[in-house]
Design an enzyme around this catalytic site. Structure first.
Site, PDB file in Angstrom:
ATOM      1  N   SER A  78       0.812  -1.217   0.000  1.00 39.45           N
ATOM      2  CA  SER A  78       0.000   0.000   0.000  1.00 39.45           C
ATOM      3  C   SER A  78       0.850   1.274   0.000  1.00 39.45           C
ATOM      4  O   SER A  78       0.309   2.360   0.191  1.00 39.45           O
ATOM      5  CB  SER A  78      -0.946  -0.017   1.199  1.00 39.45           C
ATOM      6  OG  SER A  78      -0.223  -0.277   2.358  1.00 39.45           O
ATOM      7  N   TRP A  82       7.547   3.797  -0.199  1.00 37.70           N
ATOM      8  CA  TRP A  82       7.489   5.252  -0.413  1.00 37.70           C
ATOM      9  C   TRP A  82       7.480   5.974   0.945  1.00 37.70           C
ATOM     10  O   TRP A  82       8.254   6.922   1.163  1.00 37.70           O
ATOM     11  CB  TRP A  82       6.225   5.572  -1.209  1.00 37.70           C
ATOM     12  CG  TRP A  82       6.169   6.929  -1.822  1.00 37.70           C
ATOM     13  CD1 TRP A  82       7.187   7.854  -1.889  1.00 37.70           C
ATOM     14  CD2 TRP A  82       5.046   7.520  -2.486  1.00 37.70           C
ATOM     15  NE1 TRP A  82       6.755   8.962  -2.554  1.00 37.70           N
ATOM     16  CE2 TRP A  82       5.441   8.781  -2.934  1.00 37.70           C
ATOM     17  CE3 TRP A  82       3.743   7.090  -2.744  1.00 37.70           C
ATOM     18  CZ2 TRP A  82       4.578   9.645  -3.623  1.00 37.70           C
ATOM     19  CZ3 TRP A  82       2.883   7.936  -3.435  1.00 37.70           C
ATOM     20  CH2 TRP A  82       3.296   9.196  -3.865  1.00 37.70           C
ATOM     21  N   HIS A 140       3.501  -4.441   9.650  1.00 38.96           N
ATOM     22  CA  HIS A 140       2.238  -4.684   8.935  1.00 38.96           C
ATOM     23  C   HIS A 140       1.129  -5.099   9.919  1.00 38.96           C
ATOM     24  O   HIS A 140       0.007  -5.385   9.488  1.00 38.96           O
ATOM     25  CB  HIS A 140       2.413  -5.816   7.913  1.00 38.96           C
ATOM     26  CG  HIS A 140       3.251  -5.437   6.720  1.00 38.96           C
ATOM     27  ND1 HIS A 140       3.103  -4.247   6.053  1.00 38.96           N
ATOM     28  CD2 HIS A 140       4.230  -6.112   6.056  1.00 38.96           C
ATOM     29  CE1 HIS A 140       3.955  -4.201   5.027  1.00 38.96           C
ATOM     30  NE2 HIS A 140       4.646  -5.314   5.012  1.00 38.96           N
ATOM     31  N   SER A 170      -0.868  -5.477  -6.929  1.00 38.73           N
ATOM     32  CA  SER A 170       0.535  -5.216  -6.608  1.00 38.73           C
ATOM     33  C   SER A 170       1.137  -6.414  -5.853  1.00 38.73           C
ATOM     34  O   SER A 170       2.248  -6.862  -6.163  1.00 38.73           O
ATOM     35  CB  SER A 170       0.623  -3.945  -5.749  1.00 38.73           C
ATOM     36  OG  SER A 170       1.949  -3.628  -5.475  1.00 38.73           O
ATOM     37  N   TYR A 229      -2.501   6.376  -0.277  1.00 39.49           N
ATOM     38  CA  TYR A 229      -1.492   6.387  -1.347  1.00 39.49           C
ATOM     39  C   TYR A 229      -1.920   7.336  -2.470  1.00 39.49           C
ATOM     40  O   TYR A 229      -1.118   8.127  -2.974  1.00 39.49           O
ATOM     41  CB  TYR A 229      -1.362   4.950  -1.868  1.00 39.49           C
ATOM     42  CG  TYR A 229      -0.366   4.719  -2.979  1.00 39.49           C
ATOM     43  CD1 TYR A 229       0.964   4.402  -2.696  1.00 39.49           C
ATOM     44  CD2 TYR A 229      -0.753   4.779  -4.314  1.00 39.49           C
ATOM     45  CE1 TYR A 229       1.877   4.162  -3.712  1.00 39.49           C
ATOM     46  CE2 TYR A 229       0.153   4.545  -5.333  1.00 39.49           C
ATOM     47  CZ  TYR A 229       1.466   4.233  -5.030  1.00 39.49           C
ATOM     48  OH  TYR A 229       2.368   4.001  -6.044  1.00 39.49           O
ATOM     49  N   GLY A 301       3.424   1.808  -9.794  1.00 42.74           N
ATOM     50  CA  GLY A 301       2.919   2.862  -8.916  1.00 42.74           C
ATOM     51  C   GLY A 301       1.740   3.623  -9.519  1.00 42.74           C
ATOM     52  O   GLY A 301       1.584   4.813  -9.274  1.00 42.74           O
TER      53      GLY A 301
HETATM   54  P1  A3P Z   1       2.644  -1.305  -7.875  1.00 38.57           P
HETATM   55  O1  A3P Z   1       2.932  -2.755  -7.729  1.00 38.57           O
HETATM   56  O2  A3P Z   1       1.199  -0.995  -8.096  1.00 38.57           O
HETATM   57  O3  A3P Z   1       3.504  -0.640  -8.861  1.00 38.57           O
HETATM   58  P2  A3P Z   1       4.884  -1.479  -0.747  1.00 38.57           P
HETATM   59  O4  A3P Z   1       5.933  -0.447  -0.739  1.00 38.57           O
HETATM   60  O5  A3P Z   1       3.886  -1.314   0.361  1.00 38.57           O
HETATM   61  O6  A3P Z   1       5.466  -2.817  -0.850  1.00 38.57           O
HETATM   62  O7  A3P Z   1       4.017  -1.215  -2.062  1.00 38.57           O
HETATM   63  C1  A3P Z   1       4.587  -1.400  -3.318  1.00 38.57           C
HETATM   64  C2  A3P Z   1       3.834  -0.539  -4.302  1.00 38.57           C
HETATM   65  O8  A3P Z   1       4.248   0.818  -4.135  1.00 38.57           O
HETATM   66  C3  A3P Z   1       4.174  -0.899  -5.741  1.00 38.57           C
HETATM   67  O9  A3P Z   1       3.001  -0.592  -6.470  1.00 38.57           O
HETATM   68  C4  A3P Z   1       5.309   0.031  -6.047  1.00 38.57           C
HETATM   69  O10 A3P Z   1       5.515   0.253  -7.417  1.00 38.57           O
HETATM   70  C5  A3P Z   1       4.854   1.291  -5.325  1.00 38.57           C
HETATM   71  N1  A3P Z   1       5.980   2.150  -4.952  1.00 38.57           N
HETATM   72  C6  A3P Z   1       7.198   1.792  -4.491  1.00 38.57           C
HETATM   73  N2  A3P Z   1       7.970   2.863  -4.277  1.00 38.57           N
HETATM   74  C7  A3P Z   1       7.228   3.929  -4.610  1.00 38.57           C
HETATM   75  C8  A3P Z   1       7.490   5.338  -4.630  1.00 38.57           C
HETATM   76  N3  A3P Z   1       8.655   5.819  -4.262  1.00 38.57           N
HETATM   77  N4  A3P Z   1       6.505   6.167  -5.038  1.00 38.57           N
HETATM   78  C9  A3P Z   1       5.290   5.682  -5.410  1.00 38.57           C
HETATM   79  N5  A3P Z   1       4.992   4.372  -5.441  1.00 38.57           N
HETATM   80  C10 A3P Z   1       5.948   3.500  -5.030  1.00 38.57           C
END
Ligand code: A3P
Length: 336
Positions: A78, A82, A140, A170, A229, A301
């Site tokens: 989620s 980031w 988590h 994701s 997000y 993302g």
């Molecule tokens: P997607 O798989 O939809 O691209 P988490 O960090 O909780 O594991 O979540 C991973 C999701 O956050 C992934 O989404 C990933 O691409 C996205 N993500 C990772 N780093 C990010 C960033 N710096 N800015 C925005 N989204 C990011």
């Protein structure tokens, strides 16, 4: 429409107090295999991945929170990566400038360690005194399952959540990319979605997870901040300013004038982090047996990526479940 039965076992809802009790409860704890072939255990009213059940219990029993601690909480996929990057950069911006940022050479998950997927996975009672204050950790665990010391201390919690449909997609990509040879063949997406609709998700059900932190954020605005997000995607700059205030590290007028906020936003952007060597080829080692490809944390993302994998009637169905589950809590997700 046919009712979706929600998995809600009635036993194994309390916190395990000692390891004898843990060994005993392993025999009786309700378990289900998730779509990826891994076991989820219904422990303390949530679906705990079996491989972090023990570390979760160690975390619950042994963690001693300090008032200055910062806890980043989320359900998997989620926006944890980031949030870690942003929070780390906000807090450490005086110690190292952007060109010297450890984020340039270190994966965010190695800078902000996870409790159950890191620190307590390797030790029953890790020495956390060596961490410089304020210590930042991630988890988590749902709010109700956090160690009592976190709830008692004045430490701050930042929670991030996301459109559950995007989160589901994701997680699917992440687990498939990291699936080990030991795993059974993953279920096709429609069968996986069935399980998701029944509440089966690591640390879920998703609706309970979000509602727990939502209520906590309403009850104590000094302690818990609740982020989405999608809102961060719309306006990262004002969220970074707000987080800095919440964490007690507000930006000075000079910093704002000099564009420090925007520099942090740029440093922590998906495009920037994704293209760093350490995040392209590295491995995030959680324990000798739990490892993830660094690159698998950075994908698209995109808001609404679920549309490329799920159809509208699936989304409508999940929307109804969420509305029913969240009821009058005041929390809502723009799913479609
Ligand atoms: P997607 O798989 O939809 O691209 P988490 O960090 O909780 O594991 O979540 C991973 C999701 O956050 C992934 O989404 C990933 O691409 C996205 N993500 C990772 N780093 C990010 C960033 N710096 N800015 C925005 N989204 C990011």
């Amino acid at each position: 429409m046919e009712e979706t039965p929600i998995f809600r076992p009635s036993s194994s809802t309390k916190v395990v107090e000692d390891m004898d009790e843990f060994q005993e409860s392993l025999q009786t704890i309700p378990k289900k295999v998730n779509w990826d072939g891994r076991w989820l255990c219904y422990y303390n009213n949530f679906w705990c991945p079996e491989r972090v059940l023990k570390s979760t219990i160690f975390f619950q029993r042994n963690f001693k929170a300090k008032d200055s601690d910062i806890i980043l909480a989320s359900i998997p996929k989620s926006g944890t990566t980031w949030l870690k990057s942003l929070s780390f950069s906000i807090i450490n911006r005086k110690k190292c400038t952007i060109p010297e940022s450890p984020l340039l050479i270190t994966n965010p998950h190695d800078l902000v360690r996870s409790m159950e997927y890191g620190l307590f996975l390797n030790s029953e009672n890790p020495d956390l005194e060596a961490f410089s204050c304020p210590r930042i950790f991630s988890t988590h665990l749902p709010y109700h399952a956090l160690p009592q010391s976190i709830l008692n201390a004045k430490c701050r919690i930042i929670y991030i959540c996301r459109n559950p449909l995007d989160q589901f997609i994701s997680l699917r990509h992440f687990l498939l990319e990291n699936s080990g040879e030991d795993q059974q063949k993953a279920l096709p997406i429609d069968e996986a979605f069935e399980l998701f609709c029944k509440g089966l998700y690591p640390f879920g059900p998703v609706w309970d997870h979000a509602e727990g932190y939502w209520n906590a954020s309403l009850n104590d605005v000094q302690k818990v901040v609740f982020l989405k997000y999608e809102d961060l995607k719309i306006d990262a700059t004002s969220h970074v300013k707000m987080l800095a205030e919440f964490l007690g590290f507000p930006f000075s007028p000079e910093e704002v004038e000099n564009g420090v906020v925007e520099e942090i936003v740029k440093l922590c952007s998906l495009e920037n982090l994704k293209n760093m060597e350490v995040n392209k080829n590295g491995v995030v080692v959680k324990s000798p047996t739990v490892k993830f490809k660094a690159g698998s944390y950075f994908r698209k993302g995109e808001v609404g990526d679920w549309k490329n994998f799920l159809n509208n009637s699936m989304a409508e169905r999940y929307k109804k479940i969420m509305e029913e589950k969240l009821g009058k809590s005041g929390l809502a997700f723009e799913l479609l």
